[in-house]
Design a protein around this motif. Sequence first.
Motif, short mmCIF file in Angstrom:
data_model
loop_
_atom_site.label_atom_id
_atom_site.label_comp_id
_atom_site.label_asym_id
_atom_site.label_seq_id
_atom_site.Cartn_x
_atom_site.Cartn_y
_atom_site.Cartn_z
N PRO A 192 3.82 -4.86 0.61
CA PRO A 192 3.84 -6.26 1.04
C PRO A 192 2.82 -6.58 2.13
O PRO A 192 2.63 -7.75 2.46
CB PRO A 192 5.26 -6.43 1.56
N LEU A 193 2.22 -5.55 2.72
CA LEU A 193 1.26 -5.73 3.79
C LEU A 193 0.08 -4.81 3.55
O LEU A 193 0.20 -3.83 2.82
CB LEU A 193 1.88 -5.34 5.15
N LYS A 194 -1.03 -5.07 4.20
CA LYS A 194 -2.11 -4.09 4.18
C LYS A 194 -2.87 -4.14 5.50
O LYS A 194 -2.83 -5.14 6.23
CB LYS A 194 -3.05 -4.31 3.00
N LEU A 195 -3.53 -3.05 5.77
CA LEU A 195 -4.38 -2.97 6.96
C LEU A 195 -5.82 -2.88 6.48
O LEU A 195 -6.18 -1.98 5.74
CB LEU A 195 -4.01 -1.73 7.78
N ASP A 196 -6.61 -3.82 6.92
CA ASP A 196 -8.01 -3.82 6.49
C ASP A 196 -8.86 -2.87 7.32
O ASP A 196 -10.04 -2.69 7.04
CB ASP A 196 -8.59 -5.24 6.58
N TRP A 197 -8.27 -2.30 8.35
CA TRP A 197 -9.02 -1.34 9.16
C TRP A 197 -8.07 -0.30 9.74
O TRP A 197 -6.97 -0.63 10.18
CB TRP A 197 -9.74 -2.03 10.31
N LEU A 198 -8.49 0.94 9.67
CA LEU A 198 -7.75 2.04 10.31
C LEU A 198 -8.75 2.93 11.03
O LEU A 198 -9.89 3.07 10.58
CB LEU A 198 -7.03 2.88 9.25
N PRO A 199 -8.34 3.57 12.14
CA PRO A 199 -9.29 4.43 12.85
C PRO A 199 -9.71 5.64 12.03
O PRO A 199 -10.81 6.15 12.19
CB PRO A 199 -8.49 4.87 14.09
N SER A 200 -8.82 6.14 11.18
CA SER A 200 -9.10 7.31 10.34
C SER A 200 -8.37 7.11 9.02
O SER A 200 -7.43 6.32 8.94
CB SER A 200 -8.60 8.59 10.99
N PRO A 201 -8.78 7.86 7.98
CA PRO A 201 -8.08 7.72 6.70
C PRO A 201 -6.60 8.09 6.83
O PRO A 201 -6.27 9.01 7.59
CB PRO A 201 -8.81 8.72 5.79
N PRO A 202 -5.74 7.43 6.09
CA PRO A 202 -4.31 7.74 6.18
C PRO A 202 -3.97 8.99 5.37
O PRO A 202 -4.62 9.29 4.38
CB PRO A 202 -3.66 6.51 5.54
N ALA A 203 -2.95 9.70 5.83
CA ALA A 203 -2.44 10.83 5.06
C ALA A 203 -1.31 10.39 4.16
O ALA A 203 -1.17 10.88 3.03
CB ALA A 203 -1.95 11.92 6.01
N THR A 204 -0.48 9.48 4.64
CA THR A 204 0.61 8.97 3.82
C THR A 204 0.81 7.48 4.12
O THR A 204 0.51 7.00 5.21
CB THR A 204 1.95 9.68 4.14
#
Lengths: 342, 160
Positions: free
Chosen positions: A214-226
């Motif tokens: 239902p949500l998303k993050l258009d930016w993260l400091p590093s790739p997600p693991a899960t």
Amino acid sequence: MNEGLEALVRSAQEERARQAPDPDRVLRALPALAARRRRRRRTGLAALAALAVLAVVLPAVLVDRTTPVPPTAPPSVAVPAEPAVPTLTFRPTWIPPGFKETIRSGFITADEALAMQTWTAQRPGVGRPPRTDPDPAINLGIRRQDRQAAPPSGTPADVNGVTGTLVEAVGGSSLVWAVDATHLATLRARGVSRTDLLRVAASVRHDEVAVPPPLKLDWLPSPPATLQYSLSGDTPVDWNATLVVDVEALGTFTVMLAPTTDAPADGEPVPVGTDMGRVTADTDPVTGRPRQIVVLQPPASRYILTVWFVPAVGATLDRDALLRLVGKADTDLVANSDWIGT
Amino acid sequence: MTFEEFVAVRLAALVRYATVVTWDPHLAEDVVQDVLVRAQARWSRIGSLDEPERYVRRMVVNEFLSWRRRRSARLLHPGEALDLPPQADPTGGYDERDAMVRLIGTLPPRQRAVIALRFYEDLAVEQIADVLGCRVSTVRTHLTRAMEALRSPLMAGERS
């Protein structure tokens, strides 16, 4: 009293230790597991890169499940066969009276994607991420058979001619059975009779319902693991949208969109994009670590965006990075909520 | 010590330890397998440590409490860990112990891990804080809350 209690705890732990699985079975499984891990490692970087892209574009993909792999993925990145899109591939056609479907959740790692649905007898409420163990409740999860480490011990139970394993205990029951040639169903229930549990299991049929984040993050400091997410609530208009992103060696971000928040009421006002939010902090009740919190209520919206960040051991995240992440949270994606409370 | 030697000598104890930490034999099996695969890949470094087993045991706890495992642990129903056969109770002692087995299964994962490290491993709170990567005061809080959660139902049972 304490000495007696401690002795009792030690005695219970010794008893539990005697229930440990057979070490030989653990050992026998290692070569296959190591081989699988090596195969994964070969595509590890590609998988993580694809996953990072997935975190950004997954909602768009999920809205239309026929859409192929994210079109924005770099051409040089091999897209792994998994993670697949979390989809409810099986659903019960009968649920005991009084239970309503109130939680749908998805879970994605580099090699696993699954969706779960939960029916509860009481409304889960809004303003905090849903509990995963409400009571009474019925929860159905489906996973590929090769993901199951070992069959559980329990009582044989018939589910439409297939022998499953039923574990009944004081706090609840679970039933595991092969729902088809490649999938295992796990049905968990609390506050439900054995007869009703088996009836729910017998009613499970093939279905295809996408469970979009239902949500998303258009930016993260590093790739997600899960990635884990859920849409939960009391009615189609009173819901929580929650996204939990685990970034290895950095920490865990929990993003929630809801009409209320249980974040502390105090905090320092900060600009987040073109809006004003506030930054505050408290202690994570699960890990005991301090967590940073940003609360933002976009103008003309009755929903509040709350982001909690719990750092991994020894990790830090500066405020600018956290505010950038909050500013890049896309809250316009909330999926179909018509099923909530039905 | 090679990885194979470590596994040959210490696997049974490691599996028992993981079972007490997770309170779930199936999850323990899963956690130990994952940890051993990762440890094997890094054994040249782990094996050169003074106490490689201590490092591996720390990996087991961290794996259990990691976000992915925490999810599994949270899904554990109170009592589900608890597919224990009923036992005869000639003395009354089994009743209390079985009740305790069930009660520990209802604790949050962090508290379950803390009491495993404190009472099964006999670690001091400072050592537990080191294993978990948190403050000593946090460990004390988890320990106090866990013991209170375990004590109250038993006392209620005695009163009734």
